[in-house]
Design an enzyme around this catalytic site. Sequence first.
Site, PDB file in Angstrom:
ATOM      1  N   GLY A 134       0.591  -1.041   0.426  1.00 52.75           N
ATOM      2  CA  GLY A 134       0.171   0.202   0.435  1.00 52.75           C
ATOM      3  C   GLY A 134       0.601   1.294  -0.270  1.00 52.75           C
ATOM      4  N   ALA A 187      -2.804   0.631   7.463  1.00 55.64           N
ATOM      5  CA  ALA A 187      -3.782   0.367   7.740  1.00 55.64           C
ATOM      6  C   ALA A 187      -5.160   1.282   7.408  1.00 55.64           C
ATOM      7  CB  ALA A 187      -4.334  -0.861   9.434  1.00 55.64           C
ATOM      8  N   ASP A 188      -5.862   0.041   7.149  1.00 53.47           N
ATOM      9  CA  ASP A 188      -7.587   1.063   6.682  1.00 53.47           C
ATOM     10  C   ASP A 188      -8.017   1.154   8.006  1.00 53.47           C
ATOM     11  OD1 ASP A 188      -7.125   0.858   2.949  1.00 53.47           O
ATOM     12  OD2 ASP A 188      -7.555  -1.741   3.952  1.00 53.47           O
ATOM     13  N   GLY A 213      -5.822  -2.855  -0.819  1.00 50.02           N
ATOM     14  CA  GLY A 213      -4.796  -3.480  -1.491  1.00 50.02           C
ATOM     15  C   GLY A 213      -5.910  -4.782  -2.271  1.00 50.02           C
ATOM     16  N   GLU A 220      -0.836 -10.750   3.374  1.00 50.73           N
ATOM     17  CA  GLU A 220      -0.273  -9.851   4.820  1.00 50.73           C
ATOM     18  C   GLU A 220      -0.726 -10.442   6.211  1.00 50.73           C
ATOM     19  OE1 GLU A 220      -1.579  -4.929   2.639  1.00 50.73           O
ATOM     20  OE2 GLU A 220      -2.525  -6.262   3.601  1.00 50.73           O
TER      21      GLU A 220
END
Length: 225
Positions: free
Chosen positions: A33, A87-88, A101, A107
């Site tokens: 990402g 992280a989102d 992503g 991950e």
Amino acid sequence: MNQDELKQAVAKAALDYIKPHLQSDTILGIGTGSTANYFIDALAEVRTQFEGAVASSEASAERLKKHNIPVYELNSVSGLEFYIDGADETNPRLELIKGGGAALTREKIVAANAKTFICIADESKWVDVLGDFPLPIEVIPMARSYVARELVKLGGDPVYREGCVTDNGNIILDVFNLRILEPVKLEQQINQITGVVTNGLFAMRPADVLLLGSQEGVKTIKVDA
């Protein structure tokens, strides 16, 4: 600082965090990402101080190679000292939503092999309750409709991510409208649905350290054991 500058700041902070621990035989786990990309670029400064890296996606592997950082297959190494990834969303317990992503499965595998999981994120990713960001789920293609129906039963609103094929050859369902009060429980529930490879909740194996970029600087956050 704008968001890109915050990402650069946390990437630099992560490099400073691990630098004293690097040895000639150290192998690092590297995420995927935009924030992870800034870390890879920063890592190039010290590429002679460690052995190499395991990447969680083909994209990250290519970026590492461009910086002449050796990339290893996970099966060829015995363990990883650190895993560094963005992280989102993150909550105060450092339970995460990841997978924007589409690299969530790899991950999660790489993170499981690391002694220390360092999450790097800007302050926009900090939430009290996970779920505003849609939860990505990697699904075997033929199970898409079945898995979607099961996710509706859990209260979610799954949407097929058009045109997205993961590095593993699977598809992504993004689940909207979940208010995730019990991340560990939901992670387990979703993973038990036949056809699910894994989901983007990192709660059973949360981050150990969060480096959070803010206008006041980078904050180091750990959850007391």
